[in-house]
Design an enzyme around this catalytic site. Structure first.
Site, PDB file in Angstrom:
ATOM      1  N   ASP A   1       0.820  -1.222   0.000  1.00  0.00           N
ATOM      2  CA  ASP A   1       0.000   0.000   0.000  1.00  0.00           C
ATOM      3  C   ASP A   1       0.848   1.263   0.000  1.00  0.00           C
ATOM      4  OD1 ASP A   1      -2.252  -1.532   0.050  1.00  0.00           O
ATOM      5  OD2 ASP A   1      -2.659  -1.236   2.187  1.00  0.00           O
TER       6      ASP A   1
ATOM      7  N   ARG B   1       0.372   5.096  16.867  1.00  0.00           N
ATOM      8  CA  ARG B   1      -0.004   6.141  15.897  1.00  0.00           C
ATOM      9  C   ARG B   1       0.384   7.548  16.301  1.00  0.00           C
ATOM     10  NH1 ARG B   1       0.367   2.730  12.014  1.00  0.00           N
ATOM     11  NH2 ARG B   1      -1.449   1.410  11.635  1.00  0.00           N
TER      12      ARG B   1
ATOM     13  N   ASP C   1      -7.366   4.009  12.441  1.00  0.00           N
ATOM     14  CA  ASP C   1      -6.045   4.617  12.298  1.00  0.00           C
ATOM     15  C   ASP C   1      -6.079   5.941  11.538  1.00  0.00           C
ATOM     16  OD1 ASP C   1      -4.604   2.796  13.797  1.00  0.00           O
ATOM     17  OD2 ASP C   1      -4.434   1.388  12.128  1.00  0.00           O
TER      18      ASP C   1
ATOM     19  N   SER D   1      -4.462  -8.595   7.387  1.00  0.00           N
ATOM     20  CA  SER D   1      -3.894  -7.260   7.485  1.00  0.00           C
ATOM     21  C   SER D   1      -3.328  -7.133   8.891  1.00  0.00           C
ATOM     22  CB  SER D   1      -4.990  -6.224   7.247  1.00  0.00           C
ATOM     23  OG  SER D   1      -4.575  -4.989   7.788  1.00  0.00           O
TER      24      SER D   1
HETATM   25  N1  ARG Z   1      -8.246  -2.571  15.761  1.00  0.00           N
HETATM   26  C1  ARG Z   1      -6.977  -2.144  16.193  1.00  0.00           C
HETATM   27  C2  ARG Z   1      -6.976  -0.668  16.419  1.00  0.00           C
HETATM   28  O1  ARG Z   1      -7.833   0.006  15.967  1.00  0.00           O
HETATM   29  C3  ARG Z   1      -5.869  -2.583  15.296  1.00  0.00           C
HETATM   30  C4  ARG Z   1      -5.764  -1.969  13.948  1.00  0.00           C
HETATM   31  C5  ARG Z   1      -4.701  -2.673  13.190  1.00  0.00           C
HETATM   32  N2  ARG Z   1      -4.403  -2.109  11.927  1.00  0.00           N
HETATM   33  C6  ARG Z   1      -4.119  -2.880  10.872  1.00  0.00           C
HETATM   34  N3  ARG Z   1      -3.745  -2.302   9.779  1.00  0.00           N
HETATM   35  N4  ARG Z   1      -4.216  -4.181  10.892  1.00  0.00           N
HETATM   36  O2  ARG Z   1      -6.114  -0.146  17.057  1.00  0.00           O
END
Ligand code: ARG
Length: 418
Positions: free
Chosen positions: A16, A96, A125, A176
């Site tokens: 990506d 993040r 995210d 993912s």
């Molecule tokens: N659900 C989790 C969160 O919102 C993990 C997100 C993981 N991201 C990913 N690209 N797999 O913090």
């Protein structure tokens, strides 16, 4: 030739963000500076750096932010007891805001007018990135290629091939994922069916508890102000301590979390996590708080923990409310020092023992054996005052309100002895 405008892209090395480098150049005519942040993911970051240059980045930077990550993000979350919905230790959510900070700093250093990230329009995210960026540097423009381009997976792969970007579809995992020192987040593929047990290939850090060693392993964790400082008596810095525990507990199958989670954007989503160190440390930390904090303080702290977890999850790291909550949390940890002995065995991390020089546990008060110093007579007076309001109320109201439906749920029917 006039210099092109620059954008700093949070670059992971995956498909990506590699496609994003080329796509931004095409769509926006900007030069891309790729920034790869090392939060302790077990990936080859030099390889990511090379790849960024190959796909056309003007510059490719790698920052080792592990120490800052643990000190500024992981430890406060541990001190807070922050588990989102009682389950998720927040690895991705904590990473993040740090990536955001580094993006913004790098943009300033390189005179970039925009920053970019690879998030889609469906997850949490994107919220964490955008809100964080706008809070720290409102004038920066935000580009989110995967949210804007509207390409399907297939179209993305075609786009990559057309632009000579290597696509590794065969070895590509069906999931993912995102990972850092505090844990690994896994979603998509077969996990999207909550009825389906997570397949073994979703896990990389933890052994199946069924294949874990037949003997338990004990590990002793030393805490100061709620922060782990040593393992088995050996002082360690944060990243080493967490990495070491991930490995140790992962070997015993500790740290698998399966959670149907409420995303900030309103979707329920099935998420699987591996967080061996986080699970061990949260359990140990709670045990030590249990020994060193009063009942009232513990009850209140539970509520704070939930608020803190929601705040981190919701991408509000740089909010003033965070400062207020953190103020309380740090103050609450003054006495949280001592040792916790944890037992790792077949998927479980349990407290085997706990000890503190500031312990509130008094054997002399608790014992049922000789040496008891608890004033039994004082209990009588206490009971009569503690029960007084309920007694008065029962006399005045309970029988008068006997038609109230709920009363029959509280007072069981009379039973005749045979
Ligand atoms: N659900 C989790 C969160 O919102 C993990 C997100 C993981 N991201 C990913 N690209 N797999 O913090």
């Amino acid at each position: 030739m006039p210099e092109k405008a620059k954008v700093v892209l949070a670059y992971s090395g995956g498909l990506d963000t590699s496609v994003a480098v080329r796509w931004i150049q095409e769509q926006y005519g900007m030069d891309v500076i790729a920034l790869t942040v090392d939060l302790g993911a077990q990936e080859d970051l030099e390889e990511a750096r090379q790849r960024a240059l190959e796909v056309g980045a003007l510059k490719a930077l790698v920052v080792d932010a592990r120490e800052i990550f643990v000190q500024y993000f992981v430890w406060p979350a541990l001190q807070a007891g922050a588990l989102y919905e009682g389950a998720y230790p927040l690895a991705t959510a904590l990473g993040r805001p740090l990536i955001v900070k580094l993006l913004v700093d790098t943009a300033r250093q390189h005179g970039a007018e925009a920053v970019a990230h690879g998030c889609t329009g469906k997850g949490n995210d994107q919220v964490r990135f955008d809100v964080g960026i706008k809070t720290l540097e409102p004038d920066l423009r935000i580009i989110a290629p995967a949210r804007e381009w509207g390409m399907s997976r297939q179209e993305e792969i075609r786009y990559a091939r057309k632009h000579g970007i290597q696509v590794d579809v065969t070895t590509k995992s069906p999931y993912s994922t995102d990972e850092n020192l505090w844990g690994r987040s896994i979603e998509c593929g077969r996990l999207e069916d909550p009825w389906e047990e997570p397949p073994e290939d979703a896990f990389l850090w933890t052994r199946n508890p069924a294949d874990a060693p037949a003997e338990p392993e004990y590990v002793e964790i030393g805490f100061e102000t709620g922060i782990p400082r040593s393992l088995n008596g050996e002082d360690m810095d944060g990243p080493d301590l967490v990495a070491r525990l991930n490995e140790m507990a992962g070997r015993h199958g500790v740290g698998r979390i399966d959670h149907v989670e409420n995303r900030l954007v309103g979707i329920k989503s099935r998420e699987v996590y591996e967080a061996p160190a986080a699970v061990v440390l949260h359990t140990a930390h709670r045990a030590l708080e249990g020994l060193t904090m009063t009942r009232r303080a513990l009850r209140f702290k539970e509520r704070v923990a939930q608020q803190y977890a929601d705040l981190v999850y919701d991408g509000l790291w740089y909010s003033a409310f965070h400062q207020d909550l953190l103020g309380y949390i740090l103050s609450s940890q003054r006495a949280v020092m001592g040792r916790v002995k944890m037992k790792l065995f077949r998927g479980q991390a349990t407290k085997a023992g706990v000890e503190s020089p500031l312990s509130l546990y008094s054997k002399a008060l608790a014992t049922y054996e000789t040496g008891d110093q608890f004033d039994h007579k004082a209990a009588l007076g206490f009971i009569s005052l503690h029960g007084l309001p309920t007694q008065v109320q029962a006399r005045a109201q309970l029988s008068a309100l006997s038609s109230v439906e709920v009363r029959s749920r509280i007072v069981p029917p009379e039973v005749q002895p045979e």
